[in-house]
Design a protein around this motif. Structure first.
Motif, PDB file in Angstrom:
ATOM      1  N   VAL A  95       8.632  10.395  -0.013  1.00  0.00           N
ATOM      2  CA  VAL A  95       7.912  10.802  -1.214  1.00  0.00           C
ATOM      3  C   VAL A  95       6.469  11.095  -0.795  1.00  0.00           C
ATOM      4  CG1 VAL A  95       7.143  10.154  -3.523  1.00  0.00           C
ATOM      5  CG2 VAL A  95       9.377   9.391  -2.688  1.00  0.00           C
ATOM      6  N   ARG A  96       6.029  12.304  -1.079  1.00  0.00           N
ATOM      7  CA  ARG A  96       4.660  12.716  -0.738  1.00  0.00           C
ATOM      8  C   ARG A  96       3.865  12.822  -2.035  1.00  0.00           C
ATOM      9  NH1 ARG A  96       2.418  15.700   3.873  1.00  0.00           N
ATOM     10  NH2 ARG A  96       0.461  16.722   3.249  1.00  0.00           N
ATOM     11  N   ARG A 104      -6.104  13.242  -1.714  1.00  0.00           N
ATOM     12  CA  ARG A 104      -5.675  12.161  -0.821  1.00  0.00           C
ATOM     13  C   ARG A 104      -4.149  12.129  -0.816  1.00  0.00           C
ATOM     14  NH1 ARG A 104      -6.743   6.833   1.008  1.00  0.00           N
ATOM     15  NH2 ARG A 104      -5.178   6.556   2.639  1.00  0.00           N
ATOM     16  N   VAL A 105      -3.563  12.188   0.360  1.00  0.00           N
ATOM     17  CA  VAL A 105      -2.109  12.186   0.496  1.00  0.00           C
ATOM     18  C   VAL A 105      -1.626  10.790   0.878  1.00  0.00           C
ATOM     19  CG1 VAL A 105      -0.173  13.042   1.872  1.00  0.00           C
ATOM     20  CG2 VAL A 105      -1.937  14.634   1.087  1.00  0.00           C
ATOM     21  N   TRP A 106      -0.645  10.322   0.127  1.00  0.00           N
ATOM     22  CA  TRP A 106       0.059   9.074   0.433  1.00  0.00           C
ATOM     23  C   TRP A 106       1.529   9.411   0.667  1.00  0.00           C
ATOM     24  CZ3 TRP A 106      -2.587   4.456   0.750  1.00  0.00           C
ATOM     25  CH2 TRP A 106      -3.863   4.418   0.173  1.00  0.00           C
ATOM     26  N   LEU A 107       2.145   8.773   1.664  1.00  0.00           N
ATOM     27  CA  LEU A 107       3.543   9.010   2.002  1.00  0.00           C
ATOM     28  C   LEU A 107       4.286   7.685   2.127  1.00  0.00           C
ATOM     29  CD1 LEU A 107       2.895  11.645   4.776  1.00  0.00           C
ATOM     30  CD2 LEU A 107       4.590  12.028   2.988  1.00  0.00           C
ATOM     31  N   HIS A 108       5.515   7.671   1.651  1.00  0.00           N
ATOM     32  CA  HIS A 108       6.372   6.531   1.940  1.00  0.00           C
ATOM     33  C   HIS A 108       7.824   6.993   1.974  1.00  0.00           C
ATOM     34  CE1 HIS A 108       8.100   5.971  -2.102  1.00  0.00           C
ATOM     35  NE2 HIS A 108       6.897   6.197  -2.590  1.00  0.00           N
ATOM     36  N   PRO A 109       8.660   6.396   2.843  1.00  0.00           N
ATOM     37  CA  PRO A 109      10.074   6.773   2.894  1.00  0.00           C
ATOM     38  C   PRO A 109      10.801   6.339   1.634  1.00  0.00           C
ATOM     39  CG  PRO A 109       9.681   4.868   4.285  1.00  0.00           C
ATOM     40  CD  PRO A 109       8.324   5.339   3.817  1.00  0.00           C
ATOM     41  N   LEU A 110      11.867   7.057   1.321  1.00  0.00           N
ATOM     42  CA  LEU A 110      12.680   6.669   0.168  1.00  0.00           C
ATOM     43  C   LEU A 110      13.159   5.226   0.278  1.00  0.00           C
ATOM     44  CD1 LEU A 110      15.006   9.718  -0.650  1.00  0.00           C
ATOM     45  CD2 LEU A 110      12.816   9.107  -1.683  1.00  0.00           C
ATOM     46  N   ASP A 111      13.385   4.767   1.500  1.00  0.00           N
ATOM     47  CA  ASP A 111      13.859   3.394   1.683  1.00  0.00           C
ATOM     48  C   ASP A 111      12.945   2.371   1.030  1.00  0.00           C
ATOM     49  OD1 ASP A 111      16.266   3.734   2.973  1.00  0.00           O
ATOM     50  OD2 ASP A 111      15.429   3.593   4.997  1.00  0.00           O
ATOM     51  N   ASP A 112      11.643   2.671   0.946  1.00  0.00           N
ATOM     52  CA  ASP A 112      10.722   1.723   0.327  1.00  0.00           C
ATOM     53  C   ASP A 112      11.059   1.485  -1.142  1.00  0.00           C
ATOM     54  OD1 ASP A 112       9.418   1.535   2.712  1.00  0.00           O
ATOM     55  OD2 ASP A 112       7.495   2.333   2.010  1.00  0.00           O
ATOM     56  N   LEU A 113      11.665   2.498  -1.785  1.00  0.00           N
ATOM     57  CA  LEU A 113      12.029   2.348  -3.188  1.00  0.00           C
ATOM     58  C   LEU A 113      13.145   1.326  -3.389  1.00  0.00           C
ATOM     59  CD1 LEU A 113      12.000   6.093  -4.287  1.00  0.00           C
ATOM     60  CD2 LEU A 113      10.336   4.331  -4.939  1.00  0.00           C
ATOM     61  N   ALA A 114      13.954   1.133  -2.359  1.00  0.00           N
ATOM     62  CA  ALA A 114      15.074   0.201  -2.481  1.00  0.00           C
ATOM     63  C   ALA A 114      14.591  -1.216  -2.758  1.00  0.00           C
ATOM     64  CB  ALA A 114      15.927   0.232  -1.220  1.00  0.00           C
ATOM     65  N   GLY A 115      13.376  -1.531  -2.326  1.00  0.00           N
ATOM     66  CA  GLY A 115      12.824  -2.860  -2.560  1.00  0.00           C
ATOM     67  C   GLY A 115      12.040  -2.978  -3.855  1.00  0.00           C
ATOM     68  N   ASP A 116      12.036  -1.930  -4.656  1.00  0.00           N
ATOM     69  CA  ASP A 116      11.290  -1.924  -5.916  1.00  0.00           C
ATOM     70  C   ASP A 116      12.179  -1.285  -6.986  1.00  0.00           C
ATOM     71  OD1 ASP A 116       9.494  -1.527  -8.027  1.00  0.00           O
ATOM     72  OD2 ASP A 116       7.806  -1.200  -6.679  1.00  0.00           O
ATOM     73  N   PRO A 117      13.139  -2.049  -7.540  1.00  0.00           N
ATOM     74  CA  PRO A 117      14.125  -1.480  -8.463  1.00  0.00           C
ATOM     75  C   PRO A 117      13.538  -0.696  -9.623  1.00  0.00           C
ATOM     76  CG  PRO A 117      14.809  -3.662  -7.794  1.00  0.00           C
ATOM     77  CD  PRO A 117      13.423  -3.465  -7.254  1.00  0.00           C
ATOM     78  N   MET A 126       0.817  -1.204   0.000  1.00  0.00           N
ATOM     79  CA  MET A 126       0.000   0.000   0.000  1.00  0.00           C
ATOM     80  C   MET A 126       0.857   1.262   0.000  1.00  0.00           C
ATOM     81  SD  MET A 126      -3.232  -0.693  -0.075  1.00  0.00           S
ATOM     82  CE  MET A 126      -4.103   0.676   0.675  1.00  0.00           C
ATOM     83  N   SER A 127       2.053   1.190   0.626  1.00  0.00           N
ATOM     84  CA  SER A 127       2.853   2.403   0.736  1.00  0.00           C
ATOM     85  C   SER A 127       3.346   2.893  -0.618  1.00  0.00           C
ATOM     86  CB  SER A 127       4.046   2.179   1.673  1.00  0.00           C
ATOM     87  OG  SER A 127       4.929   1.210   1.131  1.00  0.00           O
ATOM     88  N   LEU A 128       3.492   1.975  -1.590  1.00  0.00           N
ATOM     89  CA  LEU A 128       3.934   2.364  -2.925  1.00  0.00           C
ATOM     90  C   LEU A 128       2.769   2.348  -3.913  1.00  0.00           C
ATOM     91  CD1 LEU A 128       7.356   0.477  -3.169  1.00  0.00           C
ATOM     92  CD2 LEU A 128       6.977   2.908  -2.819  1.00  0.00           C
ATOM     93  N   ARG A 129       1.585   2.688  -3.440  1.00  0.00           N
ATOM     94  CA  ARG A 129       0.385   2.600  -4.263  1.00  0.00           C
ATOM     95  C   ARG A 129       0.477   3.482  -5.498  1.00  0.00           C
ATOM     96  NH1 ARG A 129      -5.347   1.505  -2.164  1.00  0.00           N
ATOM     97  NH2 ARG A 129      -6.656   1.835  -3.980  1.00  0.00           N
ATOM     98  N   HIS A 130       1.029   4.699  -5.344  1.00  0.00           N
ATOM     99  CA  HIS A 130       1.102   5.644  -6.456  1.00  0.00           C
ATOM    100  C   HIS A 130       2.543   6.067  -6.694  1.00  0.00           C
ATOM    101  CE1 HIS A 130      -3.226   6.073  -6.787  1.00  0.00           C
ATOM    102  NE2 HIS A 130      -3.297   6.271  -5.486  1.00  0.00           N
ATOM    103  N   ALA A 131       2.909   6.183  -7.955  1.00  0.00           N
ATOM    104  CA  ALA A 131       4.261   6.609  -8.316  1.00  0.00           C
ATOM    105  C   ALA A 131       4.183   7.562  -9.512  1.00  0.00           C
ATOM    106  CB  ALA A 131       5.132   5.401  -8.651  1.00  0.00           C
TER     107      ALA A 131
END
Length: 277
Positions: free
Chosen positions: A197-198, A218-231, A1-6
């Motif tokens: 990333v906001r 609607r605001v979604w937030l995730h730390p940059l670290d989450d991107l490390a698991g999604d190359p 869910m944290s990487l729902r939108h990019a």
């Protein structure tokens, strides 16, 4: 869910980017009890998170009805303004836009996840005034945005998304000053945890009976670290960061984070800096 939108996968510049979506996809949910977050903010920061103009109640009521139909949970009558009652039901912020004096203006809003602005700053203001800080908005987008509002037909729901980077995991951020004051103290080794990333996911739809428009945020937030698991998304973010247009970078204040983001990207195999070095 944290990487729902990019949305950085699509653009690193300002874009209207509206696309039609199905009514079933209008509100995303994902927060069990939005009122538990919003009620304390309303009590402590009322003029920051809420505003209404005297003639807005009919439009508010129609917006409340649309939200109730979408959620299947009509809000209880608690003596609250209708838009506020509706906003307690959903994670989204709700903004009622109505045309007055030939301009689309904010006539009521519930704003519990503000990105560096407050309800009192925008209540009653027209689209051009609200977006004045956006570099080039009036010349590039204003006429098209007004045309979209004017031509929005009942039953059509439009969606867009945008993104920024901020050193805060909080959704309630009306004032950037205390957040940006902490940047200098961030340990570069912790940039992936401290920077987030906001993403704002926004929708727009017509109110058929009263003629206004309901804008949701609607605001979604995730730390940059989450991107490390999604190359793939890490690569897309790195590309967007490097190639972001000058106006976009200036408005989003991305330069404040250049060193920290560049170090994070290099630590995860994305070795090019924002300058391509």
């Amino acid at each position: 869910m944290s990487l729902r939108h990019a949305p950085y996968e699509d653009a690193a510049d300002f874009a209207i980017g509206l696309k039609p979506i199905a009514e079933a996809d209008w509100l995303e949910g994902g927060e069990p009890d939005p009122a538990a977050r919003k009620d304390p903010l309303f009590a402590a920061h009322r003029d920051v998170v809420w505003g209404e103009t005297p003639a807005s109640r009919p439009g508010q009521e129609e917006a409340r009805e649309l939200v109730a139909a979408a959620t299947g949970r009509p809000p209880a009558d608690e003596g609250l303004p209708p838009l506020h009652a509706a906003a307690r039901q959903v994670p989204d912020d709700l903004v009622l836009m109505e045309k007055a004096d030939g301009h689309w203006r904010v006539s009521a809003l519930s704003l519990c996840a503000p990105t560096f602005f407050s309800a009192r700053e925008v209540l009653g203001r027209a689209l051009a005034d609200i977006h004045a800080p956006v570099h080039g908005f009036e010349g590039r987008f204003l006429t098209r945005v007004v045309r979209i509002f004017d031509g929005l037909r009942p039953g059509l729901i439009l969606e867009r998304r945008n993104w920024s980077v901020v050193n805060s995991a909080e959704t309630f951020t009306p004032d950037p000053a205390p957040i940006r004051a902490r940047i200098a103290g961030i340990d570069p080794a912790r940039a992936g945890a401290e920077l987030h990333v906001r993403v704002e996911r926004q929708t727009l739809r017509r109110l058929p009976r009263t003629g206004g428009a309901l804008f949701t945020i609607r605001v979604w937030l995730h730390p940059l670290d989450d991107l490390a698991g999604d190359p793939p998304r890490l690569a897309a973010f790195a590309k967007a960061w490097r190639e972001a247009a000058a106006d976009f970078r200036a408005y989003k204040r991305l330069a404040l984070y250049d060193d920290l983001v560049t170090r994070f990207l290099r630590a995860h195999g994305e070795s090019h800096s924002v300058n391509g070095n």
